[in-house]
Design an enzyme around this catalytic site. Sequence first.
Site, PDB file in Angstrom:
ATOM      1  N   LYS A  12       1.925  -2.690   6.482  1.00  0.00           N
ATOM      2  CA  LYS A  12       2.256  -2.512   5.065  1.00  0.00           C
ATOM      3  C   LYS A  12       3.719  -2.122   4.881  1.00  0.00           C
ATOM      4  O   LYS A  12       4.357  -2.538   3.906  1.00  0.00           O
ATOM      5  CB  LYS A  12       1.323  -1.472   4.426  1.00  0.00           C
ATOM      6  CG  LYS A  12      -0.117  -1.963   4.308  1.00  0.00           C
ATOM      7  CD  LYS A  12      -0.223  -3.219   3.450  1.00  0.00           C
ATOM      8  CE  LYS A  12      -1.658  -3.647   3.188  1.00  0.00           C
ATOM      9  NZ  LYS A  12      -1.751  -4.898   2.422  1.00  0.00           N
ATOM     10  N   SER A  39       0.867  -1.184   0.000  1.00  0.00           N
ATOM     11  CA  SER A  39       0.000   0.000   0.000  1.00  0.00           C
ATOM     12  C   SER A  39       0.898   1.226   0.000  1.00  0.00           C
ATOM     13  O   SER A  39       2.065   1.141   0.418  1.00  0.00           O
ATOM     14  CB  SER A  39      -0.870   0.014   1.261  1.00  0.00           C
ATOM     15  OG  SER A  39      -1.484   1.277   1.442  1.00  0.00           O
ATOM     16  N   TYR A  67      -2.397  -0.640  10.515  1.00  0.00           N
ATOM     17  CA  TYR A  67      -2.274  -0.845   9.061  1.00  0.00           C
ATOM     18  C   TYR A  67      -0.925  -0.359   8.532  1.00  0.00           C
ATOM     19  O   TYR A  67      -0.330  -0.984   7.647  1.00  0.00           O
ATOM     20  CB  TYR A  67      -3.401  -0.086   8.355  1.00  0.00           C
ATOM     21  CG  TYR A  67      -3.627  -0.466   6.910  1.00  0.00           C
ATOM     22  CD1 TYR A  67      -4.374  -1.595   6.567  1.00  0.00           C
ATOM     23  CD2 TYR A  67      -3.108   0.315   5.879  1.00  0.00           C
ATOM     24  CE1 TYR A  67      -4.589  -1.945   5.235  1.00  0.00           C
ATOM     25  CE2 TYR A  67      -3.323  -0.022   4.539  1.00  0.00           C
ATOM     26  CZ  TYR A  67      -4.072  -1.152   4.233  1.00  0.00           C
ATOM     27  OH  TYR A  67      -4.285  -1.496   2.917  1.00  0.00           O
TER      28      TYR A  67
HETATM   29  N1  NAD Z   1      -8.717  -0.941  -1.764  1.00  0.00           N
HETATM   30  C1  NAD Z   1      -7.746  -0.121  -1.514  1.00  0.00           C
HETATM   31  O1  NAD Z   1      -7.917   1.084  -1.633  1.00  0.00           O
HETATM   32  C2  NAD Z   1      -6.384  -0.632  -1.098  1.00  0.00           C
HETATM   33  C3  NAD Z   1      -5.332   0.266  -1.019  1.00  0.00           C
HETATM   34  C4  NAD Z   1      -4.073  -0.188  -0.659  1.00  0.00           C
HETATM   35  C5  NAD Z   1      -3.878  -1.531  -0.381  1.00  0.00           C
HETATM   36  N2  NAD Z   1      -4.926  -2.396  -0.440  1.00  0.00           N
HETATM   37  C6  NAD Z   1      -4.669  -3.807  -0.132  1.00  0.00           C
HETATM   38  O2  NAD Z   1      -5.189  -4.602  -1.162  1.00  0.00           O
HETATM   39  C7  NAD Z   1      -5.447  -5.919  -0.661  1.00  0.00           C
HETATM   40  C8  NAD Z   1      -6.836  -6.350  -1.101  1.00  0.00           C
HETATM   41  O3  NAD Z   1      -7.775  -5.492  -0.481  1.00  0.00           O
HETATM   42  P1  NAD Z   1      -9.120  -5.024  -1.199  1.00  0.00           P
HETATM   43  O4  NAD Z   1      -9.158  -3.571  -1.107  1.00  0.00           O
HETATM   44  O5  NAD Z   1      -9.286  -5.695  -2.492  1.00  0.00           O
HETATM   45  O6  NAD Z   1     -10.162  -5.564  -0.095  1.00  0.00           O
HETATM   46  P2  NAD Z   1     -11.479  -6.462  -0.226  1.00  0.00           P
HETATM   47  O7  NAD Z   1     -12.046  -6.472   1.155  1.00  0.00           O
HETATM   48  O8  NAD Z   1     -12.330  -6.015  -1.341  1.00  0.00           O
HETATM   49  O9  NAD Z   1     -10.904  -7.907  -0.583  1.00  0.00           O
HETATM   50  C9  NAD Z   1     -10.095  -8.599   0.322  1.00  0.00           C
HETATM   51  C10 NAD Z   1     -10.388 -10.080   0.209  1.00  0.00           C
HETATM   52  O10 NAD Z   1      -9.518 -10.758   1.120  1.00  0.00           O
HETATM   53  C11 NAD Z   1     -10.295 -11.739   1.811  1.00  0.00           C
HETATM   54  N3  NAD Z   1      -9.663 -12.006   3.106  1.00  0.00           N
HETATM   55  C12 NAD Z   1      -9.567 -11.180   4.179  1.00  0.00           C
HETATM   56  N4  NAD Z   1      -8.955 -11.799   5.192  1.00  0.00           N
HETATM   57  C13 NAD Z   1      -8.647 -13.036   4.755  1.00  0.00           C
HETATM   58  C14 NAD Z   1      -8.014 -14.157   5.348  1.00  0.00           C
HETATM   59  N5  NAD Z   1      -7.592 -14.118   6.623  1.00  0.00           N
HETATM   60  N6  NAD Z   1      -7.871 -15.275   4.620  1.00  0.00           N
HETATM   61  C15 NAD Z   1      -8.321 -15.354   3.342  1.00  0.00           C
HETATM   62  N7  NAD Z   1      -8.930 -14.320   2.726  1.00  0.00           N
HETATM   63  C16 NAD Z   1      -9.082 -13.177   3.420  1.00  0.00           C
HETATM   64  C17 NAD Z   1     -11.672 -11.129   1.936  1.00  0.00           C
HETATM   65  O11 NAD Z   1     -12.666 -12.122   2.169  1.00  0.00           O
HETATM   66  C18 NAD Z   1     -11.819 -10.444   0.585  1.00  0.00           C
HETATM   67  O12 NAD Z   1     -12.368 -11.298  -0.393  1.00  0.00           O
HETATM   68  C19 NAD Z   1      -5.261  -5.830   0.857  1.00  0.00           C
HETATM   69  O13 NAD Z   1      -3.985  -6.345   1.208  1.00  0.00           O
HETATM   70  C20 NAD Z   1      -5.332  -4.337   1.128  1.00  0.00           C
HETATM   71  O14 NAD Z   1      -4.640  -3.971   2.297  1.00  0.00           O
HETATM   72  C21 NAD Z   1      -6.189  -1.979  -0.780  1.00  0.00           C
END
Ligand code: NAD
Length: 278
Positions: free
Chosen positions: A181, A163, A177
């Site tokens: 990260k 991130s 968080y």
């Molecule tokens: N969306 C953003 O703006 C953003 C920004 C920076 C980083 N991220 C990172 O991107 C990654 C994906 O996040 P996202 O935004 O797509 O979120 P999201 O909630 O849409 O998807 C995350 C998925 O991970 C699954 N999950 C959560 N904990 C789990 C576990 N213990 N075991 C198995 N599956 C698990 C959830 O069920 C979900 O399907 C994360 O690492 C998040 O920190 C997201």
Amino acid sequence: MSLETMFEVAGKSVIVTGAAYGLGRAYAEVMAERGANVTLIDLNEDQLARTLAEIDAQGWRGQVRGALVDVTDRAALAQAFDEAAAQQDGVDVVFSNAGVDAGPGFLTPEGARNPEGQIDALDDAHWDKVIGVNLTSMYNTMKLAARHMKAQGRGGSIIATSSIAAFYVDGIVGTPYMPAKAGVSHLVKQLAMELGKFQIRVNAICPGPFITNIAGGRMANVEDRQAFIRWSCLGRVAETDEIKPLALYLASGASAYVTGSQMVIDGGLILRPAQEVA
Ligand SMILES: NC(=O)c1ccc[n+]([C@@H]2O[C@H](COP(=O)([O-])OP(=O)(O)OC[C@H]3O[C@@H](n4cnc5c(N)ncnc54)[C@H](O)[C@@H]3O)[C@@H](O)[C@H]2O)c1
């Protein structure tokens, strides 16, 4: 070599964690669309089944299969890797992606102090959970990826979703968080150094605000996304499809000489002036 060949992933064996929703689903989609065989790992049974069915219905070249696993469960994750390797002929590309939000930070988006996000009020169990999923499970996943790829001896690509939180501090994001990260991004660099000898590349994708299900789908809410829109140089947040070209680049031979990198994709949000702290 033609550009088409450079970006080729057809026939590769791919594993994506956290693939039922959001960025993980987008990674799985672009891989399947381009002909790779993909195992989608997630703990959300209903959504995993829905996502698999929807990807299947596209009729893309790549086969998709699901594994219902919590990435913090090391034995279950190891088994899912073994099964994926058996069914898809090894492991070539791993997206270590599953993650959770960390609740509110010590500031509200308007800049006021938020009592429940302050360090002295933080619940220790909450700290342990966020570090467990967002950092330790990335270690679990990348370790298994390295083990399979080294044993096969045909290289590979490991891509961790870090991130922009790895590079700066932010009062409105829950405190655990940020170090999680930063840890992921540092682990990526460490592993790139160690695994390069085996032609295993390790890179991080560092997203800014994407509209996903994280934080209860906060980014889908127009009011909640206003602060991020203000801070972005492009004046908007991103759709999950916008991560696909970068995912394809890092998974394929197009990035053959890229390892240890931190690929920021954030609409310039990280360039915003430092936050005023109330
Ligand atoms: N969306 C953003 O703006 C953003 C920004 C920076 C980083 N991220 C990172 O991107 C990654 C994906 O996040 P996202 O935004 O797509 O979120 P999201 O909630 O849409 O998807 C995350 C998925 O991970 C699954 N999950 C959560 N904990 C789990 C576990 N213990 N075991 C198995 N599956 C698990 C959830 O069920 C979900 O399907 C994360 O690492 C998040 O920190 C997201």
